[in-house]
Motif scaffolding. Structure first.
Motif, short mmCIF file in Angstrom:
data_model
loop_
_atom_site.label_atom_id
_atom_site.label_comp_id
_atom_site.label_asym_id
_atom_site.label_seq_id
_atom_site.Cartn_x
_atom_site.Cartn_y
_atom_site.Cartn_z
N VAL A 85 77.91 -19.03 -2.27
CA VAL A 85 78.23 -19.24 -3.68
C VAL A 85 77.18 -18.59 -4.57
N TRP A 86 75.91 -18.86 -4.27
CA TRP A 86 74.86 -18.39 -5.18
C TRP A 86 74.70 -16.88 -5.14
N PRO B 208 86.21 -30.35 -9.39
CA PRO B 208 86.16 -31.05 -8.10
C PRO B 208 86.14 -30.06 -6.94
N GLN B 209 85.52 -30.44 -5.85
CA GLN B 209 85.48 -29.51 -4.73
C GLN B 209 86.81 -29.50 -3.98
N ASP B 210 87.06 -28.37 -3.34
CA ASP B 210 88.35 -28.20 -2.66
C ASP B 210 88.38 -29.04 -1.39
N ALA B 211 89.54 -29.68 -1.16
CA ALA B 211 89.64 -30.59 -0.02
C ALA B 211 89.46 -29.84 1.31
N LYS B 212 89.97 -28.61 1.38
CA LYS B 212 89.89 -27.86 2.64
C LYS B 212 88.67 -26.97 2.70
N GLN B 213 88.37 -26.31 1.59
CA GLN B 213 87.32 -25.27 1.63
C GLN B 213 85.95 -25.77 1.20
N GLY B 214 85.88 -26.98 0.67
CA GLY B 214 84.58 -27.47 0.21
C GLY B 214 84.13 -26.72 -1.02
N SER C 20 82.72 -23.65 -1.18
CA SER C 20 82.83 -22.20 -1.19
C SER C 20 83.94 -21.76 -2.14
N PHE C 21 84.89 -22.66 -2.41
CA PHE C 21 86.01 -22.31 -3.30
C PHE C 21 85.52 -22.01 -4.71
#
Lengths: 64, 249
Positions: A20-21, B48-54, B56-57
Motif C-alpha cells: 500500500v505505502w 472499511p477494509q475489504d472482507a476478502k482482500q484486507g 491491500s484493496f
C-alpha cells in the motif's frame, strides 16, 4: 471512523503495508514530477528568451 | 470546411488560450489538492477494509482513478490529433504533445499500483492478462507519441506523425474496456459502470469518487500547464511571448 487501533496498525495495514505505502509513494512522486516538469520547462524557456532579447538589443538586432 | 462558433476560434488562438487558462490554474490546483488529500486520508484510514482482500484493496483509490485518466487522457490525445489534422489547428497539436507524457505517467501509475496490488491478492506481480497487456500497449502508444515528437526536426512533421499514431492507437481503447468481459481471466471486471449501480459498498465507493474527481482536476491542471509551456515554446518568436519574457511573468 478511523479503521485502525493504533498508528502502528495503520502503518502495518494488516501485513499489506509495503504494498500500500509503496503504491501511494510512487504515485505521489509521479504526480509531483508531472506538476514540476512544465513549471521548469516554462521557466527555462522564459529565461532563455529574455537572454536572447537582451543580447539582441545590445547587438542592435531587430527581432520580430 | 465545417464552421465553428466564434468562441472556438478565439480559444483556438494560442495567445487567447494562454491568457484565459492562466486564471483557471489556481482553481484547478486548489480543487485537485483538496480532493486528493481528502480522498487519500478517507481511503487509507477511514474506508472499511475489504472482507476478502484486507487492506491491500486500499490501492484501489489510486489504481482506478489513474487507470480512468490514462484512458480518458488517450481520448483527449486522439481527439486533439484529429482536430489538429482535420482543421489544421495548431493549438490542438500542442494539447496532444502535452497529453502524451501525462498519459504515459498515469498509465505507469496504473500498471505499477496494479502490480503491487496483484502480489498480495493474486500472488503475482504480473500476468499476461488481457486487461494488463492492453494497458501495457497503451503505455507504449503514449511512449511512441512522445518519441515521435523527438524524431522529427520539423515541428509540423512531428505533430502530424504523432497525431496519426494517436488516432491509429485508438483501436486499443475498446479492447482495454472490453478485455475484462471478453477474456475473463484474472483482472476483475469494472467496479464502476455508467449503466449499473457500483458493485461496491457505499462507504468504500464514496472516497473512490472523491479520488476520481481529484484525478480529473489534476489531469486538467497538468494538461493546461503543459499546453501553456508548449504555446510559449512554439510562439517564442512572437511579440507577445517576447514581452512576457521581459516582464518575467
Amino acid at each position: 471512523m478511523f479503521q485502525f487501533e493504533s498508528l502502528a496498525a495503520f502503518i502495518a495495514m494488516g501485513g499489506h503495508g509495503p504494498y500500500v505505502w509503496i503504491s501511494y509513494a510512487v504515485t505521489l512522486l509521479t504526480l509531483i514530477w508531472l506538476v514540476i516538469a512544465p513549471i521548469r520547462g516554462r521557466r527555462r524557456l522564459l529565461k532563455n528568451l529574455s537572454h536572447q532579447s537582451r543580447s539582441a538589443v545590445t547587438s542592435g538586432e531587430e527581432r520580430s | 470546411m465545417a464552421r465553428f462558433p466564434e468562441w472556438f476560434h478565439r480559444l483556438g488562438a494560442p495567445k487567447t488560450f494562454y491568457s484565459m487558462t492562466g486564471k483557471w490554474l489556481p482553481w484547478l490546483a486548489g480543487a485537485a489538492a483538496i480532493l486528493l488529500c481528502v480522498g487519500t486520508v478517507w481511503g487509507l484510514g477511514f474506508a472499511p477494509q475489504d472482507a476478502k482482500q484486507g487492506n491491500s484493496f486500499r490501492i484501489i483509490y489510486i489504481h482506478v482513478p489513474a487507470a480512468f485518466l490514462a484512458l480518458a487522457g488517450y481520448y483527449v490525445m486522439a481527439v486533439a490529433g484529429a482536430v489538429g489534422l482535420i482543421w489544421k489547428m495548431k493549438l490542438a497539436h500542442m494539447v496532444l504533445k502535452a497529453a502524451a507524457p501525462l498519459g504515459a505517467a498515469l498509465t505507469f501509475v496504473a500498471l505499477f499500483t496494479g502490480a503491487l496490488w496483484g502480489k498480495p491478492t493474486w500472488g503475482t506481480y504480473w500476468v499476461w492478462d488481457a486487461r494488463i497487456t492492453s494497458m501495457l500497449v497503451l503505455f507504449f502508444l503514449y511512449l511512441g507519441v512522445i518519441a515521435l515528437h523527438y524524431a522529427y526536426s520539423s515541428t509540423e512533421a512531428a505533430s502530424k506523425a504523432s497525431a496519426v499514431l494517436a488516432l491509429v492507437g485508438t483501436a486499443n481503447i475498446p479492447i482495454i474496456y472490453k478485455s475484462v468481459d471478453w477474456w475473463y481471466t484474472l483482472h476483475q471486471p469494472a467496479t464502476i459502470k455508467l449503466t449499473q449501480a457500483p458493485s461496491m459498498h457505499p462507504d468504500m465507493f464514496k472516497p473512490l469518487l472523491v479520488m476520481i474527481a481529484g484525478f480529473y482536476c489534476f489531469y486538467a491542471l497538468v494538461l493546461l500547464m503543459g499546453t501553456r509551456t508548449e504555446i510559449l515554446h512554439r510562439e517564442r518568436r512572437t511579440r507577445w511571448v517576447a514581452d512576457l519574457a521581459k516582464t518575467g511573468y
